[in-house]
Design a protein around this motif. Structure first.
Motif, short mmCIF file in Angstrom:
data_model
loop_
_atom_site.label_atom_id
_atom_site.label_comp_id
_atom_site.label_asym_id
_atom_site.label_seq_id
_atom_site.Cartn_x
_atom_site.Cartn_y
_atom_site.Cartn_z
N UNK A 293 -1.76 2.08 -2.01
CA UNK A 293 -2.10 1.62 -3.35
C UNK A 293 -1.25 0.42 -3.73
N UNK A 294 0.01 0.42 -3.32
CA UNK A 294 0.88 -0.72 -3.62
C UNK A 294 0.28 -2.00 -3.03
N UNK A 295 -0.19 -1.92 -1.77
CA UNK A 295 -0.83 -3.09 -1.15
C UNK A 295 -2.10 -3.50 -1.90
N UNK A 296 -2.95 -2.51 -2.21
CA UNK A 296 -4.22 -2.83 -2.87
C UNK A 296 -3.97 -3.53 -4.21
N UNK B 248 -0.26 -4.49 11.33
CA UNK B 248 -1.08 -5.45 12.07
C UNK B 248 -2.03 -6.24 11.17
N UNK B 249 -2.47 -5.61 10.11
CA UNK B 249 -3.53 -6.20 9.31
C UNK B 249 -3.07 -7.50 8.63
N UNK B 250 -4.05 -8.35 8.35
CA UNK B 250 -3.72 -9.67 7.81
C UNK B 250 -3.35 -9.59 6.33
N UNK B 251 -4.12 -8.82 5.57
CA UNK B 251 -3.94 -8.89 4.12
C UNK B 251 -2.59 -8.32 3.66
N UNK B 252 -1.98 -7.48 4.48
CA UNK B 252 -0.67 -6.93 4.11
C UNK B 252 0.47 -7.87 4.49
N UNK B 253 0.15 -8.90 5.25
CA UNK B 253 1.12 -9.88 5.71
C UNK B 253 2.27 -9.26 6.49
N UNK B 254 1.91 -8.26 7.29
CA UNK B 254 2.82 -7.68 8.28
C UNK B 254 4.22 -7.38 7.80
N UNK B 255 5.19 -7.85 8.57
CA UNK B 255 6.60 -7.56 8.28
C UNK B 255 7.05 -8.09 6.92
N UNK B 256 6.43 -9.18 6.49
CA UNK B 256 6.86 -9.80 5.23
C UNK B 256 6.44 -8.98 4.02
N UNK B 257 5.27 -8.38 4.10
CA UNK B 257 4.73 -7.71 2.93
C UNK B 257 4.16 -8.72 1.96
N UNK B 258 3.55 -8.22 0.90
CA UNK B 258 3.03 -9.12 -0.13
C UNK B 258 4.15 -9.38 -1.12
N UNK B 259 4.59 -10.63 -1.16
CA UNK B 259 5.74 -10.96 -2.02
C UNK B 259 5.29 -11.70 -3.27
N UNK B 260 6.19 -11.75 -4.23
CA UNK B 260 5.97 -12.50 -5.48
C UNK B 260 4.63 -12.17 -6.13
N UNK B 261 4.43 -10.89 -6.32
CA UNK B 261 3.23 -10.44 -7.02
C UNK B 261 3.43 -10.69 -8.52
N UNK B 262 2.52 -11.42 -9.15
CA UNK B 262 2.70 -11.66 -10.59
C UNK B 262 2.39 -10.39 -11.38
N UNK B 263 3.16 -10.13 -12.43
CA UNK B 263 2.87 -8.95 -13.26
C UNK B 263 1.67 -9.20 -14.16
N UNK B 264 1.47 -10.44 -14.52
CA UNK B 264 0.29 -10.81 -15.30
C UNK B 264 0.34 -10.33 -16.74
#
Lengths: 333, 260
Positions: A81-84, A143-159
């Motif tokens: 859910x964090x990724x989604x 492995x998946x692209x949208x999760x950006x692998x080892x980096x994770x999804x960074x700098x998510x805006x709170x909006x």
């Protein structure tokens, strides 16, 4: 008819249950008031982290404490859910509440898939299957692209909440997290105390009997599993907004282990126990993070002490103690 | 005692039947080629020495065990491959040898749990528990019928053994089953409860079929219309109690021990 058969014993039981609900109400109101004023005394990020993990632990306890199923794969729902949420908010530019809802929906779907495979197994087999499936999901995320692998999804805006309230202001964010937490707790409470919850209870009490009364036991368990996954997703989605990132840590098996620890420490099968368990673990992690002493050793020792000395967990022991009983609590398990 | 207290119509409808029912565990045949016809409005007893396979037959009929061979038919439908909860929903409800109550629920809640499904109140996770209060009337009616109404708020675990069995019957009746399977309903009961439960069974069998495993032969002779004797997984004798009890094979196999 019912008035005629009320004996003294039953009257005493009735008075007792009233006392219990009064004590509970006082307890909850005091807790809620504390959470309202807490940002004045504590670092908001710490409080928000605590609330997210508390909700996660309560969602987990919904399954372990009220269905008796020990899942070793709840990191999948939390981290998934964090990724989604992170993806929806950052890449698609969704508002935070919609992002969190997507996280919940995604976690529910993952829960349904994992549940369908695992639900007919019991005990250690159930734990192993959930662990295996969550490891598969971990590698998918790696492995998946949208999760950006080892980096994770960074700098998510709170909006902006509903496009209006700026959540980058930490006070706003805190009260948003608190509101979601309270909603999550109300959902759990209602779920447990509902017609569905009664059937779950009867399944836990005597599964063969529930089957012989015509209940399809596996379906009710699956329902509880999906609900638990969805609520874990609520916590995970929220967490990605709080920290503004979603990484592999959230889907790793250690996270599944941590939530088990929190629930056991707080008290299995008590509504609010896991909140205290999560509070203890998160606080320890926070205060020991700066010391040279490894956190895992401390939490490990705490866990051992808990298992050896107070098996019912913090809240479970409190309910069973003389003081707890005086207030009208009773731990039944 | 020799005459059944209730004479039932000889040719009532067969509601549950088994043909060639067999269950093997490895090389051991627990149940071998059993044919059984349970008729509507009759109390049918399944008796036999310990280990004769009575409970296994129950588990097979209710699909808690899958038969190795043979077929089972319930109300004209083949249920040989049907799941146990589905069988229960079709009207075949069982009790267990070891008392099957929900120990930490109150007596009333035990019965309400059974009533939830037929009343479509079992999947709503958004409604409060108080929405179940509309089942109270029917639940209290059932508890009154079996004489448990005074204990309606007692936690089931606190009941005496005999009273638990009575509660179990009330819970089973809540489903209004077409066929009732009772596994040793009188075991461990006091004399007073035995009389009480005998009356309940006699009463409920007026409208449905009852198949019961029972060791207490005076109960069997008292309330059962038809008796099947099992020995080592096979049918040894069948008929009404008077016939069966005179059968020399039965006397040596089973009743000899009891009446000696």
């Amino acid at each position: 008819m019912s008035d005629a058969v009320h004996t003294t014993k039953q009257k005493a039981e009735l008075a007792q249950s009233r006392k219990t609900s009064t004590s509970y109400a006082v307890f909850l109101l005091a807790g809620f008031a504390l959470l309202l004023i807490a940002p004045m005394f504590f670092y908001p990020i710490f409080l928000m982290k605590l609330l997210c993990f508390a909700l996660f632990a309560c969602a987990f306890n919904l399954l372990l404490g009220y269905t008796g199923l020990l899942s070793f794969g709840h990191a999948t729902f939390f981290g998934g859910a964090a990724y989604f949420t992170a993806h929806a908010v950052k890449v698609w530019g969704w508002t935070p509440e919609l992002g969190v809802l997507l996280g919940v929906a995604g976690a529910a779907v993952l829960g349904l898939v994992m549940g369908v495979v695992a639900i007919r197994r019991q005990g250690i087999y159930f734990a192993m299957i959930t662990l295996a499936l969550s490891q598969m999901f971990f590698f998918f995320c790696l492995q998946s692209e949208f999760t950006q692998g080892e980096d994770g999804i960074q700098q998510v805006p709170r909006g902006h909440l509903f496009g209006l309230i700026d959540l980058s202001v930490s006070t706003n964010m805190y009260y948003f997290v608190l509101a979601v937490f309270v909603i999550g707790m109300v959902v759990i409470w209602r779920f447990i105390n509902s017609p569905f919850g009664m059937i779950l209870k009867s399944i836990r009490e005597n599964e063969a009997r529930a089957t012989s009364l015509g209940y399809s036991v596996a379906r009710y368990k699956l329902g509880a599993f999906v609900m638990s996954a969805a609520l874990a997703g609520l916590a995970g989605g929220l967490k990605s907004l709080v920290f503004q990132f979603a990484t592999l840590t959230d889907v790793a098996w250690q996270m599944s282990g941590e939530v088990i620890l929190m629930t056991l420490l707080g008290g299995i099968g008590t509504l609010i126990g896991p909140i205290f368990g999560a509070g203890l673990v998160v606080t320890l992690q926070n205060y020991l993070a700066t010391s040279d002493f490894p956190v895992t050793i401390i939490t490990g020792v705490v866990f051992m002490v808990c298992v050896l000395v107070f098996r019912r967990g913090i809240i479970g022991e409190f309910y069973a103690s003389r003081f707890g009983r005086m207030l009208g609590f009773e731990h039944r398990h | 005692m020799a005459q059944p207290a209730v004479q039932s119509p000889k040719e009532s409808r067969v509601v549950l039947s088994a043909r060639g029912l067999t269950k093997t565990f490895g090389a051991f045949a627990a149940v071998k080629d059993v044919d059984l016809d349970v008729r509507d409005a009759q109390v049918h007893a399944l008796i036999g020495p310990n280990g004769a396979g009575k409970t296994t037959v129950f588990n097979l009929l209710t699909k808690f065990l899958q038969p190795s061979a043979g077929s089972i038919n319930l109300l004209g439908t083949d249920i040989t491959r049907t799941a146990p909860d589905k069988v229960a929903r079709m009207g075949l409800v069982r009790s267990f040898q070891i008392s099957a109550v929900f120990p930490h629920l109150s007596v009333l809640d035990n019965v309400r749990t059974a009533l939830q499904r037929p009343n479509n109140l079992s999947t709503q996770f958004w409604l409060p528990v108080s929405s179940l209060d509309r089942l109270n009337g029917r639940a209290e009616e059932l508890l009154t019928a079996v004489g448990l109404i005074k204990e309606r708020n007692t936690i089931a675990a606190d009941l005496s053994y005999g009273r638990k069995r009575v509660l179990e019957i009330a819970t089973t009746l809540a489903l209004d089953p077409k066929v009732l399977l009772l596994d040793e309903p009188m075991a461990g009961m006091g004399q007073e409860d035995i009389g009480n439960v005998s009356n309940i069974i006699r009463e409920v069998a007026k409208e449905r079929a009852v198949l019961m495993v029972e060791h207490n032969l005076s109960v069997v002779s008292d309330i059962c219309h038809h008796v099947t004797v099992l020995q080592r997984g096979e049918i040894l004798a069948e008929g009404d109690y008077a016939t069966v009890s005179q059968d020399p094979r039965v006397r040596t196999a089973y009743m000899g021990e009891e009446e000696a």
